[in-house]
Design a protein around this motif. Structure first.
Motif, short mmCIF file in Angstrom:
data_model
loop_
_atom_site.label_atom_id
_atom_site.label_comp_id
_atom_site.label_asym_id
_atom_site.label_seq_id
_atom_site.Cartn_x
_atom_site.Cartn_y
_atom_site.Cartn_z
N GLU A 1 42.88 40.88 30.28
CA GLU A 1 43.01 40.63 31.72
C GLU A 1 42.56 41.86 32.51
OE1 GLU A 1 46.54 39.87 34.97
OE2 GLU A 1 46.85 39.24 32.90
N ARG A 2 42.95 43.03 32.06
CA ARG A 2 42.56 44.25 32.77
C ARG A 2 41.05 44.47 32.68
NH1 ARG A 2 45.19 50.17 32.81
NH2 ARG A 2 43.39 51.22 33.69
N VAL A 3 40.48 44.22 31.54
CA VAL A 3 39.04 44.37 31.36
C VAL A 3 38.29 43.39 32.27
CG1 VAL A 3 37.14 44.08 29.72
CG2 VAL A 3 39.22 45.28 29.03
N GLU A 4 38.80 42.17 32.38
CA GLU A 4 38.17 41.17 33.24
C GLU A 4 38.26 41.58 34.71
OE1 GLU A 4 36.17 37.72 34.43
OE2 GLU A 4 36.32 38.72 32.49
N LYS A 5 39.40 42.09 35.14
CA LYS A 5 39.56 42.55 36.53
C LYS A 5 38.59 43.70 36.82
CE LYS A 5 44.34 41.24 37.41
NZ LYS A 5 45.70 41.73 37.69
N GLU A 6 38.45 44.60 35.87
CA GLU A 6 37.53 45.72 36.04
C GLU A 6 36.08 45.22 36.15
OE1 GLU A 6 36.32 49.65 36.46
OE2 GLU A 6 38.36 48.87 36.41
N ARG A 7 35.73 44.24 35.34
CA ARG A 7 34.38 43.68 35.37
C ARG A 7 34.11 43.01 36.72
NH1 ARG A 7 31.72 39.14 34.98
NH2 ARG A 7 33.57 37.88 34.76
#
Length: 78
Positions: free
Chosen positions: A8-14
């Motif tokens: 989820e954090r990686v997706e938000k960063e992307r």
């Protein structure tokens, strides 16, 4: 120190990096200018006036009127 990245954090960063790319591209060609106090609010709702300003600066300018249509009349002879 070790960081643990969730999906989820990686997706938000992307998503944020993608938004930042389009914001930077829009400001480079003066489509987005920010507010008078120097801030930029990417998560704030866009008003009608702001949207109209974005559209008028972002789209290519069209001629104000079309060229006149000329008609040629022929006389019928019998």
């Amino acid at each position: 120190m070790r960081y643990i990245f969730s999906a989820e954090r990686v997706e938000k960063e992307r998503v944020w990096r993608r938004k930042l790319y389009f914001i930077t591209a829009g400001t480079a060609v003066n489509i987005f200018k920010g507010y008078l106090d120097g801030t930029f609010r990417p998560n704030a709702p866009v008003t009608r006036a702001e949207f109209a300003a974005i559209i008028s600066t972002g789209l290519p300018k069209q001629p104000s009127s079309r060229p006149a249509i000329t008609f040629t009349f022929y006389r019928c002879t019998r």
